[in-house]
Design a protein around this motif. Structure first.
Motif, mmCIF file in Angstrom:
data_model
loop_
_atom_site.group_PDB
_atom_site.id
_atom_site.type_symbol
_atom_site.label_atom_id
_atom_site.label_comp_id
_atom_site.label_asym_id
_atom_site.label_seq_id
_atom_site.Cartn_x
_atom_site.Cartn_y
_atom_site.Cartn_z
ATOM 1 N N ASN A 92 0.844 -1.203 0.000
ATOM 2 C CA ASN A 92 0.000 0.000 0.000
ATOM 3 C C ASN A 92 0.875 1.247 0.000
ATOM 4 O OD1 ASN A 92 0.911 0.152 2.635
ATOM 5 N ND2 ASN A 92 -1.025 -0.470 3.539
ATOM 6 N N GLY A 93 0.283 2.385 0.262
ATOM 7 C CA GLY A 93 1.031 3.638 0.235
ATOM 8 C C GLY A 93 2.164 3.659 1.247
ATOM 9 N N HIS A 94 1.946 3.049 2.401
ATOM 10 C CA HIS A 94 3.013 2.991 3.403
ATOM 11 C C HIS A 94 4.245 2.268 2.856
ATOM 12 C CE1 HIS A 94 -0.152 4.264 6.150
ATOM 13 N NE2 HIS A 94 0.749 4.447 7.086
ATOM 14 N N PHE A 113 -0.603 12.718 7.609
ATOM 15 C CA PHE A 113 0.194 11.908 6.685
ATOM 16 C C PHE A 113 1.652 12.379 6.640
ATOM 17 C CE2 PHE A 113 -4.037 10.602 5.580
ATOM 18 C CZ PHE A 113 -3.875 9.238 5.439
ATOM 19 N N VAL A 157 -1.034 16.523 -1.216
ATOM 20 C CA VAL A 157 -2.363 16.661 -0.608
ATOM 21 C C VAL A 157 -2.393 15.799 0.636
ATOM 22 C CG1 VAL A 157 -4.786 16.013 -0.844
ATOM 23 C CG2 VAL A 157 -3.648 17.228 -2.703
ATOM 24 N N THR A 207 -4.361 13.957 3.045
ATOM 25 C CA THR A 207 -5.719 13.425 2.956
ATOM 26 C C THR A 207 -6.507 13.601 4.253
ATOM 27 O OG1 THR A 207 -4.576 11.788 1.647
ATOM 28 C CG2 THR A 207 -6.899 11.430 1.954
ATOM 29 N N ASP A 248 4.856 13.131 -1.630
ATOM 30 C CA ASP A 248 3.817 12.103 -1.496
ATOM 31 C C ASP A 248 2.615 12.575 -2.303
ATOM 32 O OD1 ASP A 248 1.517 10.751 -0.762
ATOM 33 O OD2 ASP A 248 1.951 10.745 1.386
ATOM 34 N N ILE A 263 0.101 10.413 -3.154
ATOM 35 C CA ILE A 263 -0.823 9.279 -3.097
ATOM 36 C C ILE A 263 -2.263 9.746 -3.301
ATOM 37 C CG2 ILE A 263 -1.714 7.432 -1.610
ATOM 38 C CD1 ILE A 263 1.143 7.252 -0.405
ATOM 39 N N ALA A 264 -2.626 10.887 -2.703
ATOM 40 C CA ALA A 264 -4.016 11.353 -2.802
ATOM 41 C C ALA A 264 -4.237 12.296 -3.974
ATOM 42 C CB ALA A 264 -4.421 12.043 -1.503
ATOM 43 N N GLN A 288 -4.907 2.978 -5.195
ATOM 44 C CA GLN A 288 -6.315 2.867 -4.776
ATOM 45 C C GLN A 288 -7.027 4.199 -4.591
ATOM 46 O OE1 GLN A 288 -3.753 2.636 -2.738
ATOM 47 N NE2 GLN A 288 -4.251 3.048 -0.609
ATOM 48 N N LYS A 289 -6.439 5.270 -5.115
ATOM 49 C CA LYS A 289 -7.114 6.564 -4.974
ATOM 50 C C LYS A 289 -7.468 7.060 -6.373
ATOM 51 C CE LYS A 289 -5.314 6.798 -0.428
ATOM 52 N NZ LYS A 289 -4.869 7.505 0.752
HETATM 53 C C1 LIG Z 1 -3.763 7.106 1.561
HETATM 54 C C2 LIG Z 1 -2.540 7.909 1.793
HETATM 55 C C3 LIG Z 1 -1.380 7.351 2.359
HETATM 56 C C4 LIG Z 1 -1.310 5.951 2.866
HETATM 57 O O1 LIG Z 1 -1.620 5.010 1.911
HETATM 58 P P1 LIG Z 1 -1.990 3.525 2.387
HETATM 59 O O2 LIG Z 1 -2.278 2.834 1.130
HETATM 60 O O3 LIG Z 1 -3.159 3.649 3.299
HETATM 61 O O4 LIG Z 1 -0.796 2.985 3.094
HETATM 62 C C5 LIG Z 1 -0.274 8.166 2.481
HETATM 63 N N1 LIG Z 1 -0.292 9.439 2.080
HETATM 64 C C6 LIG Z 1 -1.385 10.009 1.551
HETATM 65 C C7 LIG Z 1 -1.346 11.433 1.116
HETATM 66 C C8 LIG Z 1 -2.543 9.256 1.397
HETATM 67 O O5 LIG Z 1 -3.649 9.819 0.871
#
Ligand SMILES: *Cc1c(COP(=O)(O)O)cnc(C)c1O
Length: 402
Positions: free
Chosen positions: A69-71, A96, A147, A149, A176, A178-179, A201-202
């Protein structure tokens, strides 16, 4: 008093900021027998996915995929660049940023956190001060969440790069995204980002399970100078696969790759800029509704200035215990799941019940956003939470382009 009828039966809607809504086409692409992992379609498909991921991150540099995952991507980025004893600077605008900093600690590094609170963007002057004060260039990387989250704060990554350049500081800029990847405009190369972290997954609309690290030549040089990098996280063998499974350090994420291929096709069929514009307009519709609700009750947008707001997630304050009560009511009665108020108050603190979030990332369109807003308004009516009138009209006008 009308008859008590439950309205939850029907297609459920998960309006949280990840995992996001998965398109039927992605689900269909994943619904298949296990493919051969050594030759054939899966191998070719993976080679096509790598450059397309780089296109989404707007980089001509390296893209890697990790199972995790993101971690996992957070840890991968750090494992290749931060050795025990190294120092990083973390300008945090929500939990985050704090979480990524904590991972540095777990790897034996030191994270200097500048905490900008939970509703404001980074203050570039304070970052400039910290960088200028670091005469010996102890800071090896600046870890920035584009961003956050939890707070829905969106930071200006290009401005952060300018501040680093003006200070003449050689640290890596790591972002980062991810979002924001596939939601908000992000330009890795044009903004001077050295390492970018993403997940599937986002905005990328695939079930959680794979994540991404993008890195440029400067970051590759830092990696080359590391005393050691743990085998699994090492990005080096992943970018130049002699044979295919090497990219993943073992079995590839077979079905996720099919889903990801389809999701990337959807993004490029729509057009990345159009994807960003769609997220922007839908976010503006949400903000318009929230502004009207706020006129007659306790609901408030967490981030005051629209310039500093995410286009993919919106954090809201509505006064304890209204936030939790609202989430429970719409989930139980409408089949609509809203995001929890993550990290806005200490765990177990009743004040935390006053927050909630709307996820509007990825596979979402105008009618879905109107449905979420209608659901929130029904929840406020059911819970007796006062609110201004006309919010849905205001949102509809934005959706209609008026
Ligand atoms: C969701 C998210 C994470 C963590 O991702 P996981 O898949 O839950 O480990 C880290 N940073 C941001 C900005 C996120 O939105």
């Amino acid at each position: 008093m009308t008859e008590d009828v439950n309205l939850a039966q029907g297609r459920e809607y998960l309006a949280i900021p990840g995992p996001s809504v998965i398109p039927d086409a992605v689900l269909r692409a994943m619904h298949r027998a296990s493919p051969n992992i050594y030759a054939g379609k899966l191998v070719d498909m993976t080679h096509s996915i790598i450059p397309d991921l780089a296109r989404v991150a707007r980089t001509r540099h390296n893209a890697t995929i990790y199972i995790g995952n993101g971690h996992a991507a957070w840890e991968a980025a750090l494992a290749n660049t931060i050795a025990p004893g190294d120092t990083v600077l973390v300008p945090a605008t929500g939990i985050f940023g704090i979480g990524w900093a904590d991972m540095v600690d777990g790897l034996g590094g030191n994270a200097d956190i500048i905490d900008f609170g939970k509703s404001s963007p980074m203050d570039m002057d304070r970052i400039a001060e910290a960088l200028t004060a670091d005469k010996s260039h102890r800071i090896k990387a600046v870890l920035a969440v584009h961003v956050d989250t939890s707070s829905s704060v969106r930071n200006d990554i290009a401005a952060l790069r300018r501040v680093m350049d003006e200070a003449g500081h050689p640290a890596l800029l790591m972002a980062d995204c991810i979002a924001s990847l596939g939601c908000d405009e992000f330009e890795m190369d044009a903004w001077g980002v050295d390492v970018t972290v993403g997940a599937c997954q986002k905005g990328l609309m695939v079930p959680p399970g794979v994540s991404f690290v993008f890195f440029n030549d400067k970051a590759a040089q830092v990696r080359a100078a590391m005393p050691r990098v743990s085998r699994y996280w090492d990005w080096e063998p992943r970018v130049n696969p002699e044979y295919f499974p090497q990219h993943f350090c073992g079995t590839p994420p077979t079905h996720h790759l099919y889903g990801l291929r389809t999701a990337l096709d959807m993004i490029f069929d729509e057009g990345l800029e159009q994807v960003w514009a769609r997220h922007r307009r839908l976010a503006q519709a949400i903000w318009a509704a929230c502004d009207v609700w706020a006129e007659g009750g306790p609901l408030r947008l967490n981030v005051a200035d629209p310039e500093n707001r995410s286009h993919a997630v919106t954090a809201l304050q509505i006064g304890a215990p209204n936030g939790t009560a609202l989430q429970d009511w719409v989930a139980g009665n409408l089949g609509l799941t809203l995001g929890i108020g993550l990290g806005m108050a200490p765990r177990g603190d009743p004040a935390g019940d006053g927050f909630f979030r709307l996820g509007h990332m990825g596979h979402v369109n105008g009618q879905m956003i109107m449905a979420v807003l209608g659901g929130v308004q029904a929840g406020m009516i059911a819970q007796g939470v006062p609110h201004g009138r006309g919010a849905l009209d205001a949102a509809a006008a934005v959706i209609a382009g008026k």
